[in-house]
Design a protein around this motif. Structure first.
Motif, mmCIF file in Angstrom:
data_model
loop_
_atom_site.group_PDB
_atom_site.id
_atom_site.type_symbol
_atom_site.label_atom_id
_atom_site.label_comp_id
_atom_site.label_asym_id
_atom_site.label_seq_id
_atom_site.Cartn_x
_atom_site.Cartn_y
_atom_site.Cartn_z
ATOM 1 N N THR A 183 0.859 -1.183 0.000
ATOM 2 C CA THR A 183 0.000 0.000 0.000
ATOM 3 C C THR A 183 0.893 1.230 0.000
ATOM 4 O O THR A 183 1.808 1.340 0.821
ATOM 5 C CB THR A 183 -0.923 0.008 1.235
ATOM 6 O OG1 THR A 183 -1.800 -1.116 1.183
ATOM 7 C CG2 THR A 183 -1.754 1.281 1.281
ATOM 8 N N LEU A 184 0.638 2.138 -0.936
ATOM 9 C CA LEU A 184 1.441 3.352 -1.081
ATOM 10 C C LEU A 184 0.605 4.535 -0.622
ATOM 11 O O LEU A 184 -0.285 4.995 -1.343
ATOM 12 C CB LEU A 184 1.895 3.519 -2.532
ATOM 13 C CG LEU A 184 2.610 2.299 -3.139
ATOM 14 C CD1 LEU A 184 3.027 2.586 -4.577
ATOM 15 C CD2 LEU A 184 3.813 1.890 -2.301
ATOM 16 N N SER A 185 0.869 5.012 0.584
ATOM 17 C CA SER A 185 0.056 6.044 1.220
ATOM 18 C C SER A 185 0.668 7.418 0.971
ATOM 19 O O SER A 185 1.874 7.606 1.119
ATOM 20 C CB SER A 185 -0.036 5.770 2.718
ATOM 21 O OG SER A 185 -0.914 6.656 3.358
ATOM 22 N N PHE A 186 -0.175 8.382 0.639
ATOM 23 C CA PHE A 186 0.313 9.730 0.339
ATOM 24 C C PHE A 186 0.566 10.535 1.612
ATOM 25 O O PHE A 186 -0.338 10.743 2.421
ATOM 26 C CB PHE A 186 -0.686 10.469 -0.545
ATOM 27 C CG PHE A 186 -0.875 9.867 -1.907
ATOM 28 C CD1 PHE A 186 0.216 9.401 -2.624
ATOM 29 C CD2 PHE A 186 -2.133 9.781 -2.483
ATOM 30 C CE1 PHE A 186 0.056 8.842 -3.880
ATOM 31 C CE2 PHE A 186 -2.305 9.233 -3.748
ATOM 32 C CZ PHE A 186 -1.209 8.757 -4.452
ATOM 33 N N ALA A 192 -5.472 3.224 10.326
ATOM 34 C CA ALA A 192 -5.845 1.823 10.076
ATOM 35 C C ALA A 192 -4.635 0.932 9.851
ATOM 36 O O ALA A 192 -4.670 -0.270 10.145
ATOM 37 C CB ALA A 192 -6.784 1.742 8.874
ATOM 38 N N PHE A 193 -3.535 1.512 9.337
ATOM 39 C CA PHE A 193 -2.346 0.706 9.053
ATOM 40 C C PHE A 193 -1.691 0.174 10.325
ATOM 41 O O PHE A 193 -0.916 -0.784 10.280
ATOM 42 C CB PHE A 193 -1.304 1.525 8.285
ATOM 43 C CG PHE A 193 -1.741 2.027 6.935
ATOM 44 C CD1 PHE A 193 -2.981 1.707 6.411
ATOM 45 C CD2 PHE A 193 -0.903 2.838 6.186
ATOM 46 C CE1 PHE A 193 -3.382 2.180 5.161
ATOM 47 C CE2 PHE A 193 -1.287 3.319 4.937
ATOM 48 C CZ PHE A 193 -2.526 2.988 4.430
ATOM 49 N N ASP A 199 -3.804 -5.995 8.741
ATOM 50 C CA ASP A 199 -2.600 -6.493 8.086
ATOM 51 C C ASP A 199 -2.901 -7.311 6.831
ATOM 52 O O ASP A 199 -2.187 -7.181 5.829
ATOM 53 C CB ASP A 199 -1.769 -7.323 9.080
ATOM 54 C CG ASP A 199 -0.452 -7.782 8.487
ATOM 55 O OD1 ASP A 199 0.314 -6.930 7.997
ATOM 56 O OD2 ASP A 199 -0.187 -9.006 8.496
ATOM 57 N N PRO A 200 -3.940 -8.161 6.806
ATOM 58 C CA PRO A 200 -4.220 -8.930 5.582
ATOM 59 C C PRO A 200 -4.580 -8.061 4.386
ATOM 60 O O PRO A 200 -4.463 -8.503 3.242
ATOM 61 C CB PRO A 200 -5.410 -9.810 5.985
ATOM 62 C CG PRO A 200 -5.385 -9.865 7.474
ATOM 63 C CD PRO A 200 -4.851 -8.540 7.907
ATOM 64 N N TYR A 201 -5.027 -6.837 4.627
ATOM 65 C CA TYR A 201 -5.449 -5.947 3.544
ATOM 66 C C TYR A 201 -4.355 -4.969 3.132
ATOM 67 O O TYR A 201 -4.179 -4.687 1.952
ATOM 68 C CB TYR A 201 -6.692 -5.151 3.963
ATOM 69 C CG TYR A 201 -7.775 -6.004 4.573
ATOM 70 C CD1 TYR A 201 -8.361 -7.039 3.847
ATOM 71 C CD2 TYR A 201 -8.197 -5.788 5.879
ATOM 72 C CE1 TYR A 201 -9.344 -7.831 4.409
ATOM 73 C CE2 TYR A 201 -9.188 -6.577 6.451
ATOM 74 C CZ TYR A 201 -9.756 -7.599 5.722
ATOM 75 O OH TYR A 201 -10.723 -8.388 6.285
ATOM 76 N N VAL A 202 -3.628 -4.457 4.119
ATOM 77 C CA VAL A 202 -2.663 -3.386 3.857
ATOM 78 C C VAL A 202 -1.342 -3.934 3.322
ATOM 79 O O VAL A 202 -0.688 -3.320 2.482
ATOM 80 C CB VAL A 202 -2.423 -2.557 5.140
ATOM 81 C CG1 VAL A 202 -1.342 -1.517 4.921
ATOM 82 C CG2 VAL A 202 -3.723 -1.901 5.594
#
Length: 502
Positions: A183-186, A192-193, A199-202
């Motif tokens: 996941t590339l967060s701006f 949530a991270f 963890d299974p999603y991020v």
């Protein structure tokens, strides 16, 4: 590093657009450039990139990225997930640009029958929903996400995985959520991270600096932080030329019982490696030869009982006290802990069995010295504070506990969190799964106790101690591998960890 809510991130975007000034489409271009630079360093152009874009600004980011990838000779296939007729202005602009870009193939997905085949060696970009999502993803777009999740290709989410809630729990979310590998967060991580449930999603997340206005970032308050090296280095006290061992404090560790003297040794050695000037370990008689042999640098305060802690030594010598490692739960130990709480009026560190004793005697919590530091793992914290239904509720319990008892709560785990009496929470950036091994918590207790003795404030000792502990774990894992490392390896890596903060 600050962790902002989605609402404050939106305001940061708006502030940047107004004050820099920069148009929203050019800010999107800047964000897409950072996405391109990250991706192009890690994936060569022999891989086909399939971008699934929604009709909002998250989709606009994906479309802008597609142009840059096509310009670098990547094969790019764009799939617009048409779950609504509404589109954002910046999406429309980038959609128009993409249609004119050689090498960009654009298709619409109007039903699940339009979903393309995804090969294992392709790269999937999730740009369907952004961070502002507030309701579960169901129906047609939910089916698209489920199809994406079936793929074994590498999946990269832009800003946040589609379907996840950034500022609240997704545990009760019955909708579909993309299971991203990256996941590339701006600009900022999302709260949530930090939650194990996500963890299974991020997957593995990275923060990309898109140049949001520094004035807004510096002047806007938040209760949540992500502790990185730049935050921790200023906390480190410099050693002065004419200092001596008395300058760096005198710590007391009360630890060990029959069969658990190893915990006392680990905590004591970690305390000494934290930089403390002097250390006494109060241990039962059974541990005398063990401690003297294992750690000649530590002085001994010997309990009158053979096998466990039963009495409080003279406390007048000590700047800090840490208690709990391998302590046991004997009745005499509990009564001695109660006496310690009554007699020592500076911040203390409570871990392991000291926490378990407190959970069995919750009325004692109100008498803890202000600024004391509790270092539970999740099960120990549950015994202290009660059960929770999701990780956001757990964080609220942790924050409330710290405020109610005027203590610092260090909840151990990935991104170990430090909640403070004023309601702030600091999530740690160092550490790895190899640290999930016996004695790791004893090492942390020793480090924090040693920092307290040296004159660090409780908040500094907790945040710096957790960071150092994780950094030493990272150094040990790099040398030995996560599977093979043990608690003693973290202690042996503390020297290198300190050097990295110079």
């Amino acid at each position: 590093m600050k962790i902002f809510s989605v609402d404050k991130i939106r305001k940061a975007d708006a502030y940047t657009i107004e004050r820099e000034p920069i148009s929203s489409i050019n800010l999107m271009e800047r964000a897409a450039t950072q996405l391109f630079l990250w991706l192009s360093k890690r994936v060569d152009n022999s891989h086909t990139v399939k971008i699934f874009a929604g009709p909002g600004n998250n989709g606009g980011d994906g479309l802008a990225l597609s142009r840059m990838l096509a310009g670098a000779d990547y094969k790019v296939e764009i799939f617009i997930v048409r779950y609504t007729d509404k589109t954002s202005d910046d999406f429309n602009t980038n959609y128009g640009r993409a249609t004119k870009t050689e090498g960009c193939s654009i298709s619409d997905i109007n039903s699940i029958n339009d979903f393309p085949e995804i090969n294992e060696d392709e790269i999937v970009i999730d740009a369907i929903f952004g961070s502002g999502l507030t309701r579960p993803i169901e129906g047609f777009p939910g089916k698209v996400i489920k199809e994406i999740n079936k793929s074994t290709a590498i999946k990269i989410a832009i800003d946040t995985p589609s379907g996840i809630f950034s500022d609240s729990s997704s545990v009760h979310n019955q909708g579909a959520i993309v299971c991203a590998d990256y996941t590339l967060s701006f600009q900022f991580p999302k709260l949530a991270f930090m939650m194990p449930e996500n963890d299974p999603y991020v997957g593995e997340w990275h923060v990309l600096d898109i140049g949001l206005h520094a004035d807004y970032i510096n002047n806007t308050q938040t209760a949540n932080f992500f502790s990185v090296k730049e935050d921790v280095v200023p906390l480190v006290k410099k050693r002065r030329k004419f200092s001596h061992k008395g300058t760096y404090g005198h710590a007391l560790l009360i630890a060990g019982s029959y069969g658990k003297m190893g915990a006392a040794v680990l905590a004591a050695e970690a305390c000494l490696r934290s930089g403390v000037g002097l250390l006494h370990t109060h241990i039962p008689k059974v541990g005398y030869q063990i401690m003297q042999t294992a750690l000649p640098e530590a002085m001994i305060s010997l309990d009158r009982y053979e096998n466990y802690f039963s009495e409080v030594p003279d406390l007048s010598l000590f700047n800090s006290v840490g208690i709990g490692s391998g302590l046991g739960m004997e009745h005499q130990s509990q009564m001695a802990l109660k006496l310690l709480i009554q007699e020592f009026h500076a911040p203390m560190v409570f871990d392991a069995d000291a926490l378990n004793i407190l959970s069995e005697n919750p009325t004692w919590l109100a008498f803890l010295s202000a600024g004391s530091i509790l270092t539970p793992h999740p099960k120990e914290f549950e015994r202290l504070a009660g059960k929770w239904h999701d990780d956001f509720e757990r964080l609220a319990l942790q924050r409330d506990f710290a405020k109610r008892y005027n203590v610092y709560v260090v909840l151990k785990g990935a991104n170990t969190s430090v909640c403070t009496p004023d309601g702030k929470c600091y999530f740690n950036s160092t550490g790895n799964p190899g640290m999930a091994t016996a004695g790791s918590g004893d090492v942390l207790t020793g480090i924090i106790t040693g920092l307290l003795a040296q004159g660090y404030s409780s908040g500094q000792a907790a945040v710096l101690g957790v960071y150092l502990h994780g950094l030493a774990g990272d150094i040990a894992a790099k040398k030995l591998g996560q599977e093979a490392m043990i608690a003693g390896d973290m202690i042996r890596a503390l020297g290198k960890a300190w050097r990295k903060l110079e």
